[in-house]
Design a protein around this motif. Structure first.
Motif, PDB file in Angstrom:
ATOM      1  N   LEU A   1       0.853  -1.188   0.000  1.00  0.00           N
ATOM      2  CA  LEU A   1       0.000   0.000   0.000  1.00  0.00           C
ATOM      3  C   LEU A   1       0.886   1.233   0.000  1.00  0.00           C
ATOM      4  O   LEU A   1       1.752   1.376   0.859  1.00  0.00           O
ATOM      5  CB  LEU A   1      -0.899  -0.017   1.242  1.00  0.00           C
ATOM      6  CG  LEU A   1      -2.099   0.921   1.277  1.00  0.00           C
ATOM      7  CD1 LEU A   1      -3.091   0.557   0.175  1.00  0.00           C
ATOM      8  CD2 LEU A   1      -2.778   0.847   2.633  1.00  0.00           C
ATOM      9  N   ASP A   2       0.705   2.081  -0.989  1.00  0.00           N
ATOM     10  CA  ASP A   2       1.512   3.290  -1.119  1.00  0.00           C
ATOM     11  C   ASP A   2       1.382   4.166   0.132  1.00  0.00           C
ATOM     12  O   ASP A   2       0.307   4.298   0.704  1.00  0.00           O
ATOM     13  CB  ASP A   2       1.041   4.060  -2.365  1.00  0.00           C
ATOM     14  CG  ASP A   2       1.919   5.248  -2.664  1.00  0.00           C
ATOM     15  OD1 ASP A   2       1.664   6.329  -2.093  1.00  0.00           O
ATOM     16  OD2 ASP A   2       2.851   5.099  -3.469  1.00  0.00           O
ATOM     17  N   GLN A   3       2.492   4.799   0.537  1.00  0.00           N
ATOM     18  CA  GLN A   3       2.471   5.650   1.726  1.00  0.00           C
ATOM     19  C   GLN A   3       1.521   6.836   1.568  1.00  0.00           C
ATOM     20  O   GLN A   3       0.930   7.302   2.544  1.00  0.00           O
ATOM     21  CB  GLN A   3       3.890   6.157   2.043  1.00  0.00           C
ATOM     22  CG  GLN A   3       4.812   5.127   2.666  1.00  0.00           C
ATOM     23  CD  GLN A   3       4.505   4.866   4.132  1.00  0.00           C
ATOM     24  OE1 GLN A   3       3.504   5.322   4.660  1.00  0.00           O
ATOM     25  NE2 GLN A   3       5.376   4.114   4.798  1.00  0.00           N
ATOM     26  N   PHE A   4       1.372   7.335   0.352  1.00  0.00           N
ATOM     27  CA  PHE A   4       0.431   8.448   0.124  1.00  0.00           C
ATOM     28  C   PHE A   4      -0.970   8.028   0.551  1.00  0.00           C
ATOM     29  O   PHE A   4      -1.697   8.791   1.201  1.00  0.00           O
ATOM     30  CB  PHE A   4       0.425   8.845  -1.353  1.00  0.00           C
ATOM     31  CG  PHE A   4      -0.558   9.932  -1.685  1.00  0.00           C
ATOM     32  CD1 PHE A   4      -0.193  11.261  -1.588  1.00  0.00           C
ATOM     33  CD2 PHE A   4      -1.856   9.625  -2.100  1.00  0.00           C
ATOM     34  CE1 PHE A   4      -1.118  12.272  -1.885  1.00  0.00           C
ATOM     35  CE2 PHE A   4      -2.773  10.621  -2.405  1.00  0.00           C
ATOM     36  CZ  PHE A   4      -2.394  11.946  -2.292  1.00  0.00           C
ATOM     37  N   ILE A   5      -1.365   6.802   0.195  1.00  0.00           N
ATOM     38  CA  ILE A   5      -2.678   6.291   0.569  1.00  0.00           C
ATOM     39  C   ILE A   5      -2.733   6.002   2.065  1.00  0.00           C
ATOM     40  O   ILE A   5      -3.703   6.344   2.757  1.00  0.00           O
ATOM     41  CB  ILE A   5      -3.013   5.019  -0.243  1.00  0.00           C
ATOM     42  CG1 ILE A   5      -3.162   5.364  -1.720  1.00  0.00           C
ATOM     43  CG2 ILE A   5      -4.278   4.355   0.295  1.00  0.00           C
ATOM     44  CD1 ILE A   5      -3.396   4.157  -2.618  1.00  0.00           C
ATOM     45  N   ALA A   6      -1.664   5.394   2.593  1.00  0.00           N
ATOM     46  CA  ALA A   6      -1.628   5.023   4.003  1.00  0.00           C
ATOM     47  C   ALA A   6      -1.784   6.235   4.922  1.00  0.00           C
ATOM     48  O   ALA A   6      -2.376   6.142   5.994  1.00  0.00           O
ATOM     49  CB  ALA A   6      -0.318   4.295   4.318  1.00  0.00           C
ATOM     50  N   LYS A   7      -1.284   7.380   4.483  1.00  0.00           N
ATOM     51  CA  LYS A   7      -1.394   8.599   5.297  1.00  0.00           C
ATOM     52  C   LYS A   7      -2.822   9.142   5.340  1.00  0.00           C
ATOM     53  O   LYS A   7      -3.126  10.004   6.167  1.00  0.00           O
ATOM     54  CB  LYS A   7      -0.462   9.685   4.741  1.00  0.00           C
ATOM     55  CG  LYS A   7       1.016   9.422   4.970  1.00  0.00           C
ATOM     56  CD  LYS A   7       1.877  10.497   4.328  1.00  0.00           C
ATOM     57  CE  LYS A   7       3.360  10.207   4.539  1.00  0.00           C
ATOM     58  NZ  LYS A   7       4.208  11.235   3.873  1.00  0.00           N
ATOM     59  N   ARG A   8      -3.660   8.632   4.480  1.00  0.00           N
ATOM     60  CA  ARG A   8      -5.026   9.145   4.370  1.00  0.00           C
ATOM     61  C   ARG A   8      -6.091   8.131   4.777  1.00  0.00           C
ATOM     62  O   ARG A   8      -7.270   8.297   4.487  1.00  0.00           O
ATOM     63  CB  ARG A   8      -5.244   9.669   2.945  1.00  0.00           C
ATOM     64  CG  ARG A   8      -4.427  10.943   2.695  1.00  0.00           C
ATOM     65  CD  ARG A   8      -4.115  11.197   1.235  1.00  0.00           C
ATOM     66  NE  ARG A   8      -3.389  12.440   1.079  1.00  0.00           N
ATOM     67  CZ  ARG A   8      -2.070  12.588   1.258  1.00  0.00           C
ATOM     68  NH1 ARG A   8      -1.341  11.540   1.616  1.00  0.00           N
ATOM     69  NH2 ARG A   8      -1.492  13.769   1.099  1.00  0.00           N
ATOM     70  N   ILE A   9      -5.622   7.070   5.438  1.00  0.00           N
ATOM     71  CA  ILE A   9      -6.522   6.071   6.016  1.00  0.00           C
ATOM     72  C   ILE A   9      -6.301   6.093   7.528  1.00  0.00           C
ATOM     73  O   ILE A   9      -5.164   6.056   7.995  1.00  0.00           O
ATOM     74  CB  ILE A   9      -6.233   4.665   5.457  1.00  0.00           C
ATOM     75  CG1 ILE A   9      -6.526   4.625   3.954  1.00  0.00           C
ATOM     76  CG2 ILE A   9      -7.055   3.620   6.190  1.00  0.00           C
ATOM     77  CD1 ILE A   9      -6.128   3.341   3.288  1.00  0.00           C
ATOM     78  N   PHE A  10      -7.393   6.163   8.281  1.00  0.00           N
ATOM     79  CA  PHE A  10      -7.295   6.308   9.735  1.00  0.00           C
ATOM     80  C   PHE A  10      -7.767   5.036  10.426  1.00  0.00           C
ATOM     81  O   PHE A  10      -8.785   4.441  10.066  1.00  0.00           O
ATOM     82  CB  PHE A  10      -8.117   7.509  10.199  1.00  0.00           C
ATOM     83  CG  PHE A  10      -7.562   8.831   9.724  1.00  0.00           C
ATOM     84  CD1 PHE A  10      -6.760   9.601  10.529  1.00  0.00           C
ATOM     85  CD2 PHE A  10      -7.821   9.280   8.430  1.00  0.00           C
ATOM     86  CE1 PHE A  10      -6.230  10.801  10.087  1.00  0.00           C
ATOM     87  CE2 PHE A  10      -7.307  10.488   7.967  1.00  0.00           C
ATOM     88  CZ  PHE A  10      -6.504  11.237   8.805  1.00  0.00           C
ATOM     89  N   VAL A  11      -7.002   4.621  11.441  1.00  0.00           N
ATOM     90  CA  VAL A  11      -7.279   3.368  12.142  1.00  0.00           C
ATOM     91  C   VAL A  11      -7.197   3.591  13.661  1.00  0.00           C
ATOM     92  O   VAL A  11      -6.679   4.592  14.132  1.00  0.00           O
ATOM     93  CB  VAL A  11      -6.276   2.272  11.738  1.00  0.00           C
ATOM     94  CG1 VAL A  11      -6.371   1.969  10.255  1.00  0.00           C
ATOM     95  CG2 VAL A  11      -4.831   2.687  12.100  1.00  0.00           C
ATOM     96  N   SER A  12      -7.699   2.607  14.381  1.00  0.00           N
ATOM     97  CA  SER A  12      -7.562   2.649  15.839  1.00  0.00           C
ATOM     98  C   SER A  12      -7.250   1.242  16.341  1.00  0.00           C
ATOM     99  O   SER A  12      -7.393   0.268  15.616  1.00  0.00           O
ATOM    100  CB  SER A  12      -8.852   3.160  16.495  1.00  0.00           C
ATOM    101  OG  SER A  12      -9.909   2.250  16.289  1.00  0.00           O
TER     102      SER A  12
END
Length: 227
Positions: free
Chosen positions: A216-227
């Motif tokens: 998963l590209d870091q650009f996408i990973a920075k825009r997905i939020f998890v807990s």
């Protein structure tokens, strides 16, 4: 008669230029994920020229919707307008997906056509059919729904060798139908669990279904939020 100077009546909203809707909403979405709100960022977000944004922002400032400083900031009345448009957007996207069965990758573009014309009567009817959800299709809170957003992290910032719950996908990613199609295909959706195997400067390796790992590209990973 509206006696609250920070609230728009439906009739007042309908009289505003549609460009005020889009610019207020853009500022709201940028602020929502902690991005510095500059005119250049609003222009990039909307896909219009900086000159066009400057002209609209000036008119909005004169109308008491924006406080102009180093960064763009909505006034209380401007914030109310932005949240009303964002509210409509997130209700519509759920309706299009859950009631009309529109594919996820087509929801955003179609929602943009509906959000500026939705009446409060139709909004209430949609909410009733949907069961009064508190978030949009992608996990973002529906303004004025009394939704409490707990602590969360960007997927790019969490520890490896751990499993997390996907909370929401940012508005920025939603605008790219190919990204949404990829996320949907790989079950990277709010409510699902995601396991982080390893990470590097450019990508992270994740798994949503057992033993099915992919990058998963870091650009996408920075825009997905998890807990």
């Amino acid at each position: 008669m509206n006696n609250n100077p920070n609230i728009f009546m439906q009739s007042e909203i309908e009289k505003l230029p549609k460009s005020f809707y889009s610019h207020a909403e853009a500022i709201f979405h940028l602020s929502e994920v902690g991005i510095d709100v500059k005119q250049t960022r609003v222009a990039d977000w909307l896909g219009v020229s900086r000159a066009n944004v400057s002209q609209v922002i000036g008119r909005m400032q004169n109308s008491g919707l924006i406080e102009f400083g180093d960064e763009l900031k909505l006034t209380k009345k401007g914030d109310y307008l932005a949240k009303m448009i964002a509210r409509r957007h997130r209700i519509i996207e759920r309706f299009l997906s859950e009631v009309l069965n529109l594919p996820w990758e087509k929801v955003y573009a179609e929602t943009k056509k509906w959000e500026n014309v939705l009446s409060s009567t139709t909004e209430d009817a949609m909410l009733k059919i949907l069961g009064n959800p508190k978030t949009g299709l992608f996990g973002n809170p529906i303004p004025y729904s009394n939704y409490f957003e707990g602590p969360m992290d960007r997927l790019s910032d969490v520890d490896t060798n751990k499993k997390y719950s996907i909370i929401k996908i940012s508005e920025e990613l939603k605008r790219d139908s190919s990204v949404i199609s990829f996320l949907n295909k790989n079950n990277i959706l709010p409510g699902n669990k995601i396991y982080i195997s390893n990470t590097n400067k450019y990508s992270i390796t994740v798994s949503v279904t057992k033993d099915n790992f992919f990058g998963l590209d870091q650009f996408i990973a920075k825009r997905i939020f998890v807990s």
